[in-house]
Design a protein around this motif. Structure first.
Motif, PDB file in Angstrom:
ATOM      1  N   SER A 116      -1.043   3.920  -1.292  1.00 22.45           N
ATOM      2  CA  SER A 116      -0.968   2.461  -1.355  1.00 22.45           C
ATOM      3  C   SER A 116       0.413   1.979  -1.799  1.00 22.45           C
ATOM      4  N   GLU A 146      -4.443   0.426   7.749  1.00 19.33           N
ATOM      5  CA  GLU A 146      -4.939  -0.674   6.928  1.00 19.33           C
ATOM      6  C   GLU A 146      -5.712  -1.630   7.824  1.00 19.33           C
ATOM      7  N   ASN A 157     -14.752   3.192   2.356  1.00 18.05           N
ATOM      8  CA  ASN A 157     -14.512   2.195   1.313  1.00 18.05           C
ATOM      9  C   ASN A 157     -13.486   1.165   1.782  1.00 18.05           C
ATOM     10  N   ASP A 159     -10.620  -1.521   0.751  1.00 18.69           N
ATOM     11  CA  ASP A 159      -9.663  -1.790  -0.325  1.00 18.69           C
ATOM     12  C   ASP A 159      -9.234  -3.251  -0.246  1.00 18.69           C
ATOM     13  N   GLY A 162      -5.327  -3.691  -0.771  1.00 15.99           N
ATOM     14  CA  GLY A 162      -4.556  -3.289   0.410  1.00 15.99           C
ATOM     15  C   GLY A 162      -4.656  -4.295   1.524  1.00 15.99           C
TER      16      GLY A 162
END
Length: 612
Positions: A116, A146, A157, A159, A162
């Motif tokens: 990240s 992303e 998952n 984020d 992000g």
């Protein structure tokens, strides 16, 4: 039509995969080919030709790191003429001209890392590149690793941070997401349990960029207008206040002043509200990265958080244990001239006075100059601060330079005389009779700064840090135990740590200690010099100054001559034994090593004399 193919190939080692990519490009007649995770080092053009499938091409590549990553961008040079190629970690930017429409455009091939932090650095680099070439129509494609929304992931998952930074990049750069056909997701694992939309095309929207520029210009124009209105209202209120002080005013003027105050307060309130809104939006966009406030808190506590020294077994290092740094030499001595025993740095106070004196000199010698008239006009004005106390300005400092120099004992009028023919003024501190800041600054330093008995010994053939260490040594300003005790530093013992017999002071460390005498004897034997028998540092330095230069030249010459003779003797011995072919390689290596050792020994001896 411009056709761009972006593909995460996940390795191009197999010929079948290269043929597959080539066939896809030829079937769709693509103009740009952007490949991610090539995992192949491009060394020759045929490797690129095996993927492109035609003779007309140019390419730019970033080699993989280990067994991962790697980027390749290939384009048809008959359709696109590249002008600039920029390679950075994570992307390749190609900017040039599309020959069919003469459009200045660029293509950026992106492969974002999984980490990240590195991904956020990549977004920053991308944004900087887009701003650097602001007039270019950019198309950004590749594997971004992303997603923009939560529904673009399935089985993995999500984020939110992000996603936030990725969307901030798209918004800040004015990019728009090009809709893709085909499937909803662009990546799927082998078990078909995790799916994500990681690959996409972005383009720079000119409409959004134009709208953003217009809003920015409107904001700047509105801010200037508000500031101008505030200044105008302040002037009107000040005029009414001045009128009230000089004479009586009627109620209409009082009401007008009240209305002006209301308008001014409204404008100020709007400015405050705007600042609050900016702070909130910045906090929303940057989050914890908005660290200016926290940096201010840390800087305010820096003094109390600084480590001034270490106390180890009752011995204090780099400090005196009371929160204040240990000063070994007075700062005034450091600033003094070398002829006065200092380091010749000079004080800023002297430089400031000398620069003001230069302006004073011009005012005296250039009476008809325009600059002189401007200074006189500025001096005629009265500058009063808000608390009604007079304060000195640059112009008043120029006028008062005679008084300031007189306070330290310098009469500047005595340093200048009028020439016999009355054609001009002469400065007595310079041979050419022209005023110089350097000459007056040296005079001020000589008057203000202390002077020691002996001049500073400064040797040009040794480094500056060695000269400074020598200066501190000759002035007994090293951290010996007796100096530490004088400055209030608590030590476990004042005895010498090498001989444990006598108190450790400067002369003992460098001259009279038993360990030091052995070292001095060895160093004297290296340079064919008698052992040092002096009992103080000053005496040793006097001997070095008297005999050091001549011995240094002789030893340096002897070292070169001896090294040359040794090499010649070894080469002669090698030529005599050259018939032994079985050991010739080993013999040559031994002779070269011995010759290098002889030269290193001679050079080391000469260097030791220079250090003495």
């Amino acid at each position: 039509m411009l056709k761009i193919l972006s593909w995460n190939v996940n390795g191009m080692g197999k010929e079948s995969k290269r043929r597959w990519v080539k066939n896809a490009g030829q079937e769709n007649k693509i103009s740009f080919l952007c490949l991610q995770e090539s995992k192949m080092v491009i060394q020759q053009d045929w490797q690129v030709a095996s993927v492109w499938g035609g003779p007309q091409f140019q390419f730019a590549a970033i080699d993989p790191v280990g067994h991962s990553s790697g980027l390749i961008t290939i384009w048809n040079d008959s359709l696109f003429q590249a002008q600039c190629v920029e390679k950075k970690e994570g992307f390749i930017a190609v900017m040039g001209s599309w020959l069919a429409s003469k459009l200045t455009m660029g293509v950026i091939n992106v492969y974002a890392p999984q980490d990240s932090k590195r991904k956020r650095l990549l977004w920053t680099e991308l944004l900087g590149t887009l701003k650097k070439y602001s007039g270019v129509a950019w198309v950004i494609c590749g594997d971004f690793n992303e997603v923009r929304t939560a529904d673009e992931r399935k089985g993995s998952n999500f984020d939110p941070m992000g996603e936030k930074f990725f969307n901030d990049l798209i918004t800040s750069a004015g990019l728009s997401d090009i809709p893709l056909g085909g499937r909803k997701y662009t990546w799927m694992n082998r078990e078909c349990s995790k799916l994500s939309k990681l690959d996409r095309f972005l383009r720079l929207s000119r409409k959004l960029r134009y709208l953003k520029r217009c809003i920015k210009e409107w904001r700047e124009r509105a801010s200037r207008d508000i500031k101008a209105d505030c200044e105008l209202l302040k002037l009107k209120i000040a005029a009414i206040d001045f009128l009230a002080e000089s004479s009586s005013i009627d109620m209409s003027i009082v009401n007008e002043r009240a209305n002006l105050l209301v308008k001014l307060n409204d404008l100020v309130a709007n400015q405050v509200s705007d600042l609050k809104q900016k702070a909130k939006s910045r906090w929303t966009a940057m989050g914890d990265e908005n660290t200016s406030f926290f940096h201010g808190l840390l800087n305010s506590r820096r003094k109390s958080s600084r480590i001034h020294g270490l106390n180890i077994n009752d011995d204090v290092f780099s400090g005196n244990g009371r929160g204040k740094k240990l000063n070994r030499v007075a700062w005034e001595r450091v600033l003094s001239d070398k002829k006065s025993g200092g380091l010749g740095i000079g004080s800023l106070r002297a430089l400031n006075l000398a620069m003001l004196a230069k302006c004073w000199w011009r005012e005296r010698t250039q009476v008809q100059a325009t600059w002189n008239a401007a200074v006189s006009l500025c001096n005629s004005l009265q500058f009063v601060s808000r608390n009604s106390r007079s304060r000195r300005t640059v112009w008043s400092n120029i006028k008062s330079i005679e008084t300031d120099l007189g306070d330290i004992g310098i009469n500047i009028n005595s340093l200048m005389i009028n020439t016999p023919d009355r054609s001009g003024w002469s400065w007595l501190l310079e041979a050419n009779n022209i005023f110089s800041v350097r000459s007056l600054r040296r005079l001020i330093d000589c008057v203000m700064l202390p002077s020691m008995e002996q001049e500073t010994e400064w040797l040009k053939w040794i480094p500056s840090k060695a000269n400074i260490h020598l200066w501190r040594t000759l002035n007994n300003r090293l951290a010996t135990r007796d100096n530490l005790v004088k400055r209030g530093v608590t030590c476990s013992s004042d005895e010498c740590s090498m001989c444990l017999v006598t108190m450790e002071n400067l002369d003992h460390v460098f001259a009279t200690c038993s360990t030091t005498k052995v070292i001095n004897a060895h160093m004297a034997s290296w340079v064919n010099w008698w052992p040092a028998t002096e009992n103080s540092v000053r005496d040793m330095w006097s001997v070095v100054c008297e005999y050091g230069d001549s011995c240094r030249r002789e030893v340096g010459k002897d070292a070169i001559d001896d090294g040359h003779e040794d090499i010649m003797d070894d080469n002669k011995q090698f030529n005599d034994d050259n018939t032994m072919s079985s050991r010739s390689g080993e013999k040559r290596a031994n002779i070269e090593i011995d010759a290098i050792r002889v030269m290193d020994t001679k050079a080391a001896r000469s260097e030791h004399l220079i250090l003495i």
